[in-house]
Design an enzyme around this catalytic site. Structure first.
Site, PDB file in Angstrom:
ATOM      1  N   ASN A   1     -52.975-106.762  11.490  1.00  0.00           N
ATOM      2  CA  ASN A   1     -53.141-107.571  10.277  1.00  0.00           C
ATOM      3  C   ASN A   1     -51.905-107.362   9.411  1.00  0.00           C
ATOM      4  O   ASN A   1     -51.763-106.314   8.783  1.00  0.00           O
ATOM      5  CB  ASN A   1     -54.417-107.113   9.547  1.00  0.00           C
ATOM      6  CG  ASN A   1     -54.567-107.768   8.187  1.00  0.00           C
ATOM      7  OD1 ASN A   1     -53.893-108.747   7.873  1.00  0.00           O
ATOM      8  ND2 ASN A   1     -55.470-107.215   7.373  1.00  0.00           N
TER       9      ASN A   1
ATOM     10  N   LYS B   1     -51.074-108.840   6.731  1.00  0.00           N
ATOM     11  CA  LYS B   1     -51.299-109.108   5.300  1.00  0.00           C
ATOM     12  C   LYS B   1     -50.161-109.983   4.772  1.00  0.00           C
ATOM     13  O   LYS B   1     -49.679-110.851   5.509  1.00  0.00           O
ATOM     14  CB  LYS B   1     -51.459-107.792   4.532  1.00  0.00           C
ATOM     15  CG  LYS B   1     -52.507-106.885   5.192  1.00  0.00           C
ATOM     16  CD  LYS B   1     -52.906-105.701   4.375  1.00  0.00           C
ATOM     17  CE  LYS B   1     -53.945-104.898   5.145  1.00  0.00           C
ATOM     18  NZ  LYS B   1     -54.454-103.753   4.400  1.00  0.00           N
TER      19      LYS B   1
ATOM     20  N   HIS C   1     -62.201-109.714   4.984  1.00  0.00           N
ATOM     21  CA  HIS C   1     -61.470-108.448   4.810  1.00  0.00           C
ATOM     22  C   HIS C   1     -61.783-107.895   3.419  1.00  0.00           C
ATOM     23  O   HIS C   1     -61.985-108.655   2.475  1.00  0.00           O
ATOM     24  CB  HIS C   1     -59.960-108.701   4.971  1.00  0.00           C
ATOM     25  CG  HIS C   1     -59.168-107.443   5.000  1.00  0.00           C
ATOM     26  ND1 HIS C   1     -58.815-106.768   3.852  1.00  0.00           N
ATOM     27  CD2 HIS C   1     -58.691-106.704   6.028  1.00  0.00           C
ATOM     28  CE1 HIS C   1     -58.143-105.672   4.187  1.00  0.00           C
ATOM     29  NE2 HIS C   1     -58.059-105.611   5.497  1.00  0.00           N
TER      30      HIS C   1
ATOM     31  N   GLU D   1     -59.982-106.736   1.187  1.00  0.00           N
ATOM     32  CA  GLU D   1     -59.092-107.233   0.123  1.00  0.00           C
ATOM     33  C   GLU D   1     -59.539-108.611  -0.344  1.00  0.00           C
ATOM     34  O   GLU D   1     -59.447-108.935  -1.529  1.00  0.00           O
ATOM     35  CB  GLU D   1     -57.634-107.243   0.626  1.00  0.00           C
ATOM     36  CG  GLU D   1     -57.078-105.827   0.688  1.00  0.00           C
ATOM     37  CD  GLU D   1     -56.005-105.602   1.743  1.00  0.00           C
ATOM     38  OE1 GLU D   1     -55.413-106.570   2.241  1.00  0.00           O
ATOM     39  OE2 GLU D   1     -55.776-104.421   2.064  1.00  0.00           O
TER      40      GLU D   1
ATOM     41  N   GLU E   1     -64.202-101.108   8.478  1.00  0.00           N
ATOM     42  CA  GLU E   1     -63.042-100.572   7.770  1.00  0.00           C
ATOM     43  C   GLU E   1     -63.477 -99.922   6.459  1.00  0.00           C
ATOM     44  O   GLU E   1     -63.696-100.630   5.457  1.00  0.00           O
ATOM     45  CB  GLU E   1     -62.060-101.696   7.435  1.00  0.00           C
ATOM     46  CG  GLU E   1     -61.518-102.422   8.636  1.00  0.00           C
ATOM     47  CD  GLU E   1     -60.218-103.149   8.298  1.00  0.00           C
ATOM     48  OE1 GLU E   1     -59.193-102.784   8.880  1.00  0.00           O
ATOM     49  OE2 GLU E   1     -60.228-104.031   7.430  1.00  0.00           O
TER      50      GLU E   1
ATOM     51  N   GLY F   1     -54.855 -98.324   3.961  1.00  0.00           N
ATOM     52  CA  GLY F   1     -53.564 -98.184   3.305  1.00  0.00           C
ATOM     53  C   GLY F   1     -53.391 -96.874   2.557  1.00  0.00           C
ATOM     54  O   GLY F   1     -52.465 -96.720   1.757  1.00  0.00           O
TER      55      GLY F   1
ATOM     56  N   SER G   1     -55.872 -96.983   8.196  1.00  0.00           N
ATOM     57  CA  SER G   1     -54.828 -95.993   8.506  1.00  0.00           C
ATOM     58  C   SER G   1     -54.770 -95.599   9.983  1.00  0.00           C
ATOM     59  O   SER G   1     -54.552 -94.432  10.307  1.00  0.00           O
ATOM     60  CB  SER G   1     -54.974 -94.760   7.600  1.00  0.00           C
ATOM     61  OG  SER G   1     -54.836 -95.136   6.240  1.00  0.00           O
TER      62      SER G   1
ATOM     63  N   GLY H   1     -53.330-102.326   9.840  1.00  0.00           N
ATOM     64  CA  GLY H   1     -52.547-102.967   8.778  1.00  0.00           C
ATOM     65  C   GLY H   1     -51.113-102.464   8.799  1.00  0.00           C
ATOM     66  O   GLY H   1     -50.285-102.911   9.601  1.00  0.00           O
TER      67      GLY H   1
HETATM   68  P1  PGA Z   1     -54.148-100.038   7.136  1.00  0.00           P
HETATM   69  O1  PGA Z   1     -54.943-101.424   6.886  1.00  0.00           O
HETATM   70  O2  PGA Z   1     -54.002 -99.867   8.629  1.00  0.00           O
HETATM   71  O3  PGA Z   1     -52.817-100.238   6.449  1.00  0.00           O
HETATM   72  O4  PGA Z   1     -54.953 -98.951   6.523  1.00  0.00           O
HETATM   73  C1  PGA Z   1     -56.036-101.789   7.696  1.00  0.00           C
HETATM   74  C2  PGA Z   1     -56.565-103.123   7.251  1.00  0.00           C
HETATM   75  O5  PGA Z   1     -56.592-103.413   6.042  1.00  0.00           O
HETATM   76  O6  PGA Z   1     -56.988-103.937   8.092  1.00  0.00           O
END
Ligand code: PGA
Length: 257
Positions: free
Chosen positions: A11, A13, A101, A103, A173, A179, A219, A240
């Protein structure tokens, strides 16, 4: 061995313009050998403005990378300024669409009902939804993680036929791991993915629960993917930050070597 084919999804983003996207896709393709795709699916989810360019390079080089999107609108067309519909994505050979997601839920106010409508729209265009769920740190600390995720999964799958659910992907998640560099322990991730599977079994039956692929996200890095993937109910990862770098993402996809 599980009959579910693992899926590793990147992803991106709001990162990489379409020129960068072409380079990253080509680098990823060169880093991955044919054997890396044996029994493992790989998808990348660039921003909308990159999709046409990435589709073209994937097609021209017959790459085995599946093209994905990060979101879509639930309606097919209409007066929805700034939105993109599922049929528009399907026309670009998009195969998978991330839906709900955290976000989008937290920053753009997406509710379970909206997520449910988007899941149905993605399925109606013969694409695969990657439906996200996950709890906040407060919910985890209050002991409400499973209840929160269960209600998101029930809401998101409401009215979806069992055979469609079977072919979906659900990404668990935990929001506190996204993140932050803080990954759930593989035991916690396994327990939550097993909980998601039992909710799927309740709403769509055991056959669908056996087939649905459940990704862990939050992560994921080259150093923790193998351990996560060794868990019985983890069938892949939604990545991500580490998917932005083709070397890191290729190592994640090649987690068995
Ligand atoms: P991350 O994000 O791997 O940067 O933690 C995962 C995601 O939001 O799908």
């Amino acid at each position: 061995m599980s009959r579910r084919t693992p899926l590793i999804s990147g992803n991106w983003k709001m990162h990489h313009n379409h020129f960068e996207a072409i380079q990253v896709t080509q680098k990823l393709h060169y880093r991955l050998g044919d054997h890396d795709y044996d029994g493992v699916g790989v998808s990348i989810h660039p921003p909308f403005t990159d999709l046409r360019s990435v589709q073209t390079v994937i097609g021209a080089d017959r790459m085995k990378i599946a093209l994905g999107a990060q979101n879509c609108h639930a309606e097919e067309k209409g007066a929805f300024t700034g939105e993109v519909s599922a049929p528009m994505l399907a026309k670009l050979e998009v195969a998978l669409v991330i839906v709900g997601h955290s976000e989008r839920r937290q920053l753009f106010g997406e509710t379970d009902d909206m997520v449910n409508a988007k899941v149905k729209a993605v399925l109606a265009s013969a694409m695969t939804p990657i439906m996200c769920c996950g709890e906040t740190l407060e919910e985890r600390e209050a002991g409400d993680a499973e209840a929160k995720v269960a209600s998101q999964v029930r809401g998101g799958l409401a009215g979806v036929a069992a055979d469609s659910v079977a072919n979906m992907v659900i990404a668990y998640e935990p929001i506190w791991a996204i993140g932050t560099g803080r990954t759930a322990t593989s035991e916690d991730a396994q327990a939550m993915c097993a909980a998601v599977r039992s909710v799927v079994s309740e709403v769509a039956g055991t056959a669908a629960a056996d087939c649905v692929r459940i990704q862990y996200g939050g992560s994921v890095k080259p150093g923790n993917i193998a351990e996560l993937m060794s868990q019985a109910d983890i069938d892949g990862a939604l990545v991500g930050g580490a998917s932005l770098d083709p070397d890191d993402f290729a190592s994640i996809c090649a987690y068995r070597s």
